[in-house]
Design a protein around this motif. Sequence first.
Motif, mmCIF file in Angstrom:
data_model
loop_
_atom_site.group_PDB
_atom_site.id
_atom_site.type_symbol
_atom_site.label_atom_id
_atom_site.label_comp_id
_atom_site.label_asym_id
_atom_site.label_seq_id
_atom_site.Cartn_x
_atom_site.Cartn_y
_atom_site.Cartn_z
ATOM 1 N N CYS A 59 1.980 36.793 -107.398
ATOM 2 C CA CYS A 59 1.182 37.957 -107.353
ATOM 3 C C CYS A 59 -0.493 37.755 -107.070
ATOM 4 N N GLU A 62 -0.988 36.820 -103.467
ATOM 5 C CA GLU A 62 -0.862 37.991 -102.359
ATOM 6 C C GLU A 62 -2.096 38.731 -102.657
ATOM 7 N N LEU A 63 -2.654 39.081 -103.817
ATOM 8 C CA LEU A 63 -3.856 39.680 -103.959
ATOM 9 C C LEU A 63 -5.077 39.080 -103.296
ATOM 10 N N ASN A 65 -5.073 36.702 -101.065
ATOM 11 C CA ASN A 65 -4.817 36.714 -99.585
ATOM 12 C C ASN A 65 -5.337 37.823 -98.870
ATOM 13 N N LYS A 66 -5.235 38.847 -99.408
ATOM 14 C CA LYS A 66 -5.907 40.240 -98.931
ATOM 15 C C LYS A 66 -7.229 40.459 -99.160
ATOM 16 N N ASN A 67 -7.773 40.095 -100.342
ATOM 17 C CA ASN A 67 -9.276 40.179 -100.470
ATOM 18 C C ASN A 67 -9.495 38.870 -101.415
#
Length: 151
Positions: A59, A62-63, A65-67
């Motif tokens: 989790c 993933e977060l 990687n986006k920001n």
Amino acid sequence: MLKQVKEAFIEEKHYQEKHGIHCTSIIDGYTDFIFVNRFGGVQHQGTLNKAIRRIIRDCNDELLNKNPNAEVLLPSFSCHSLRHTFTTRLVESGVNIKVVQDVLGHKDVSTTLDIYTDVTKELAEREFDNLEKKLKENGRSSKSGTDEDVV
């Protein structure tokens, strides 16, 4: 037990039956546990904590990687932390402490109160707000009725 939890347990038992998974463990005379591994043994706490760590990592990754500047979404915790949180939320919700004790399987209510419940700031404020309301409803509040007069 909440209806949703019971339904999830029944669904898990159906899944296990469909896949030929049957509990093979006996602990203190109890058997037919719901949370078993693929061999029918009870789940080990270490295995559950490892799965929780993977979920937290995935989790947060993933977060991030986006920001890349984002704060992590989930802090590190264990399955035992979930027991503490569940207990605290039951108490905050006003569930009778003897019911909480029974759900947790404690012989002595002091174990429940001393170890597993944390008083949050919000709970303390809500309890005192409720006390003030009850006192005012019963005509037992201070003469002037101001908050400063209620001790």
